[in-house]
Scaffold this motif. Structure first.
Motif, PDB file in Angstrom:
ATOM      1  N   TYR A   7       0.814  -1.022  -0.459  1.00 17.18           N
ATOM      2  CA  TYR A   7      -0.129  -0.095   0.019  1.00 17.18           C
ATOM      3  C   TYR A   7       1.006   1.271   0.386  1.00 17.18           C
ATOM      4  O   TYR A   7       0.766   2.335  -1.178  1.00 17.18           O
ATOM      5  N   TYR A  15      -5.379   4.004  -5.526  1.00 12.31           N
ATOM      6  CA  TYR A  15      -6.687   3.590  -4.763  1.00 12.31           C
ATOM      7  C   TYR A  15      -7.814   3.814  -4.919  1.00 12.31           C
ATOM      8  O   TYR A  15      -8.743   3.437  -5.960  1.00 12.31           O
ATOM      9  N   GLY A  50      -9.280  -0.942   8.802  1.00 12.11           N
ATOM     10  CA  GLY A  50      -8.923  -0.892   7.358  1.00 12.11           C
ATOM     11  C   GLY A  50      -9.957  -0.318   6.368  1.00 12.11           C
ATOM     12  O   GLY A  50     -10.347  -0.241   5.490  1.00 12.11           O
ATOM     13  N   GLY A  52      -9.625   2.725   5.257  1.00 11.97           N
ATOM     14  CA  GLY A  52      -8.763   3.282   3.168  1.00 11.97           C
ATOM     15  C   GLY A  52      -9.232   4.350   3.647  1.00 11.97           C
ATOM     16  O   GLY A  52      -8.985   5.095   4.577  1.00 11.97           O
ATOM     17  N   LEU A  55     -14.455   4.637   2.654  1.00  8.21           N
ATOM     18  CA  LEU A  55     -15.891   4.091   2.142  1.00  8.21           C
ATOM     19  C   LEU A  55     -17.223   3.875   3.621  1.00  8.21           C
ATOM     20  O   LEU A  55     -18.632   4.500   3.693  1.00  8.21           O
ATOM     21  N   GLN A  56     -17.009   2.926   4.006  1.00  7.63           N
ATOM     22  CA  GLN A  56     -17.133   2.657   5.609  1.00  7.63           C
ATOM     23  C   GLN A  56     -17.449   3.952   6.634  1.00  7.63           C
ATOM     24  O   GLN A  56     -18.233   4.025   7.226  1.00  7.63           O
ATOM     25  N   ASN A  73      -1.699   2.930   6.146  1.00  5.27           N
ATOM     26  CA  ASN A  73      -1.520   4.039   5.556  1.00  5.27           C
ATOM     27  C   ASN A  73      -2.191   5.010   5.569  1.00  5.27           C
ATOM     28  O   ASN A  73      -2.957   5.327   5.803  1.00  5.27           O
ATOM     29  N   LEU A  76      -3.953   7.328   2.601  1.00  2.00           N
ATOM     30  CA  LEU A  76      -5.546   7.378   2.070  1.00  2.00           C
ATOM     31  C   LEU A  76      -6.539   7.616   3.681  1.00  2.00           C
ATOM     32  O   LEU A  76      -7.591   8.006   3.420  1.00  2.00           O
ATOM     33  N   ALA A  94      -2.649   2.970  12.716  1.00  2.00           N
ATOM     34  CA  ALA A  94      -1.992   1.613  13.138  1.00  2.00           C
ATOM     35  C   ALA A  94      -2.096   0.534  12.347  1.00  2.00           C
ATOM     36  O   ALA A  94      -3.243   0.685  11.481  1.00  2.00           O
ATOM     37  N   ASN A  95      -1.611  -0.330  13.133  1.00  4.99           N
ATOM     38  CA  ASN A  95      -1.973  -1.992  12.484  1.00  4.99           C
ATOM     39  C   ASN A  95      -2.875  -2.411  13.171  1.00  4.99           C
ATOM     40  O   ASN A  95      -2.953  -2.037  14.043  1.00  4.99           O
ATOM     41  N   LEU A  96      -3.836  -2.889  12.830  1.00  3.29           N
ATOM     42  CA  LEU A  96      -4.532  -3.104  13.142  1.00  3.29           C
ATOM     43  C   LEU A  96      -4.751  -4.845  13.971  1.00  3.29           C
ATOM     44  O   LEU A  96      -5.944  -5.052  14.588  1.00  3.29           O
ATOM     45  N   GLY A 113     -14.464  -4.230   2.520  1.00  3.77           N
ATOM     46  CA  GLY A 113     -13.646  -3.979   1.916  1.00  3.77           C
ATOM     47  C   GLY A 113     -12.882  -5.182   1.365  1.00  3.77           C
ATOM     48  O   GLY A 113     -11.278  -4.384   0.904  1.00  3.77           O
ATOM     49  N   THR A 115     -10.590  -6.085   3.650  1.00  5.47           N
ATOM     50  CA  THR A 115      -9.320  -5.778   4.429  1.00  5.47           C
ATOM     51  C   THR A 115      -9.209  -7.078   5.381  1.00  5.47           C
ATOM     52  O   THR A 115      -7.984  -7.880   5.761  1.00  5.47           O
ATOM     53  N   HIS A 118      -5.695  -9.636   3.725  1.00  5.29           N
ATOM     54  CA  HIS A 118      -4.640  -9.006   3.499  1.00  5.29           C
ATOM     55  C   HIS A 118      -3.810  -9.025   5.536  1.00  5.29           C
ATOM     56  O   HIS A 118      -3.052  -9.301   5.400  1.00  5.29           O
ATOM     57  N   LEU A 119      -4.615 -10.145   6.499  1.00  6.35           N
ATOM     58  CA  LEU A 119      -4.094 -10.376   7.315  1.00  6.35           C
ATOM     59  C   LEU A 119      -2.984 -11.650   6.953  1.00  6.35           C
ATOM     60  O   LEU A 119      -3.036 -11.946   6.123  1.00  6.35           O
TER      61      LEU A 119
HETATM   62  C1  LIG Z   1      -8.987  -2.549  -0.185  1.00  2.53           C
HETATM   63  S1  LIG Z   1      -8.210  -1.667   1.741  1.00  2.53           S
HETATM   64  C2  LIG Z   1     -10.154  -1.574   1.928  1.00  2.53           C
HETATM   65  C3  LIG Z   1     -10.612  -0.446   2.185  1.00  2.53           C
HETATM   66  C4  LIG Z   1     -12.049   0.617   2.509  1.00  2.53           C
HETATM   67  N1  LIG Z   1     -12.129  -0.061   3.596  1.00  2.53           N
HETATM   68  C5  LIG Z   1     -13.084  -0.061   1.058  1.00  2.53           C
HETATM   69  O1  LIG Z   1     -13.585  -0.337   1.657  1.00  2.53           O
HETATM   70  O2  LIG Z   1     -12.588   1.032   0.493  1.00  2.53           O
HETATM   71  C6  LIG Z   1      -7.621  -2.388   2.599  1.00  2.53           C
HETATM   72  C7  LIG Z   1      -7.614  -0.927   3.583  1.00  2.53           C
HETATM   73  O3  LIG Z   1      -7.176  -1.849   4.541  1.00  2.53           O
HETATM   74  C8  LIG Z   1      -5.999  -1.437   5.166  1.00  2.53           C
HETATM   75  N2  LIG Z   1      -4.786  -2.304   5.734  1.00  2.53           N
HETATM   76  C9  LIG Z   1      -4.510  -3.782   4.922  1.00  2.53           C
HETATM   77  N3  LIG Z   1      -3.925  -4.427   6.717  1.00  2.53           N
HETATM   78  C10 LIG Z   1      -3.378  -3.524   7.628  1.00  2.53           C
HETATM   79  C11 LIG Z   1      -3.402  -3.835   8.604  1.00  2.53           C
HETATM   80  N4  LIG Z   1      -3.098  -4.962   8.636  1.00  2.53           N
HETATM   81  N5  LIG Z   1      -3.107  -2.317   9.140  1.00  2.53           N
HETATM   82  C12 LIG Z   1      -4.064  -1.514   9.240  1.00  2.53           C
HETATM   83  N6  LIG Z   1      -4.274  -1.832   7.860  1.00  2.53           N
HETATM   84  C13 LIG Z   1      -4.528  -2.442   7.294  1.00  2.53           C
HETATM   85  C14 LIG Z   1      -5.327  -0.927   3.956  1.00  2.53           C
HETATM   86  O4  LIG Z   1      -4.472  -0.233   4.242  1.00  2.53           O
HETATM   87  C15 LIG Z   1      -6.426  -0.449   2.729  1.00  2.53           C
HETATM   88  O5  LIG Z   1      -6.761   0.548   3.664  1.00  2.53           O
END
Ligand SMILES: C[S@@+](CC[C@H](N)C(=O)[O-])C[C@H]1O[C@@H](n2cnc3c(N)ncnc32)[C@H](O)[C@@H]1O
Length: 242
Positions: A7, A15, A50, A52, A55-56, A73, A76, A94-96, A113, A115, A118-119
């Protein structure tokens, strides 16, 4: 490359362009929340994980929540802040996976979305579900949306055209492994008349919908609702009362 680097160095910059018209997409999310009766009924606090570009978050603020938008990020979150001027929204960089950084009393947690995928591991998802359950009051809600990537695509099906305009083309390529998919975001951009290709990749978990439902139950949630919208699984879960 890990998801944060992907990201920070690649995807965040385009994005918003990739997602399309913000108002249209945001109104779709808001309509979803309204349809599922996701409106304030307790302390009015929602945590959007997450988040972004919002949107939510913006949808929940429109519905009367005070929203804490968590994302790793900064680009965003800056876009989100610009849209949320004057709204009851706070951003947390922060990292979630580090829930101590956003632990608070909240009646609603969202992680939407895609997120969740991504874990780093299924174990990390299940640990976080347990931590989110503890953050919520009895009957507090968790809303998830993610893609079920358990079905493998083959051959040319793995090349996914995302968006194409005169000066910019975005294609995804998917490479399947047991338990995860490597997602390549291929961006072609016309700069000073020359096409430049930029490629970066990250991993997404292959979470199955039934697997996530079982993890929710094990973490102490009741799954209230499941709907599939544009191939994305949306789940509403409620913390058990007992
Ligand atoms: C696919 S986007 C979805 C964003 C938003 N919820 C949407 O529906 O458009 C995933 C988002 O999660 C964030 N993200 C992914 N892994 C994350 C983590 N471990 N901690 C914090 N943010 C994270 C990314 O930076 C990104 O903004």
């Amino acid at each position: 490359m890990n998801a944060k680097d992907h990201y920070d160095n690649h995807l965040a910059a385009f994005y918003a362009w990739m997602t399309g018209n913000f108002e249209t997409k945001q109104q779709e999310q808001e309509a979803y929340f309204t349809r599922k009766h996701i409106t304030p009924s307790g302390n009015r606090v929602a945590v959007d994980l997450g988040a972004g570009h919002g949107l939510q978050t913006i949808s929940l603020a429109n519905l009367g929540f005070t929203v804490f938008a968590v994302d790793f990020n900064q680009h965003l979150l800056s876009e989100l802040n610009a849209r949320a001027k004057g709204m009851p929204v706070r951003t947390i960089l922060a990292n979630l996976t580090n829930s101590a950084q956003y632990a608070m009393d909240a009646e609603l947690i969202t992680c939407m979305g895609d997120t969740l995928t991504h874990l780093e591991s299924v174990q990390q998802v299940s640990t976080l579900l347990e931590q989110w359950q503890r953050m919520l009051p009895a009957s507090g809600k968790l809303v998830l949306s993610f893609r079920d990537l358990t079905q493998e695509l083959h051959g040319e099906e793995r090349f996914i055209p995302v968006k194409a305009e005169d000066e910019r083309i975005h294609t995804c390529f998917l490479e399947y492994f047991p338990g995860f998919v490597r997602v390549f975001d291929v961006l072609m951009e016309k700069i000073n008349g020359q096409w430049i290709q930029k490629v970066s990749s990250y991993q997404k978990l292959r979470l199955g919908i039934e697997q996530v439902k079982m993890m929710l139950t094990a973490a102490g949630f009741n799954v209230l609702d499941h709907e599939v919208i544009a191939r994305m699984h949306y789940l509403v879960a409620e913390k058990n009362r007992g």
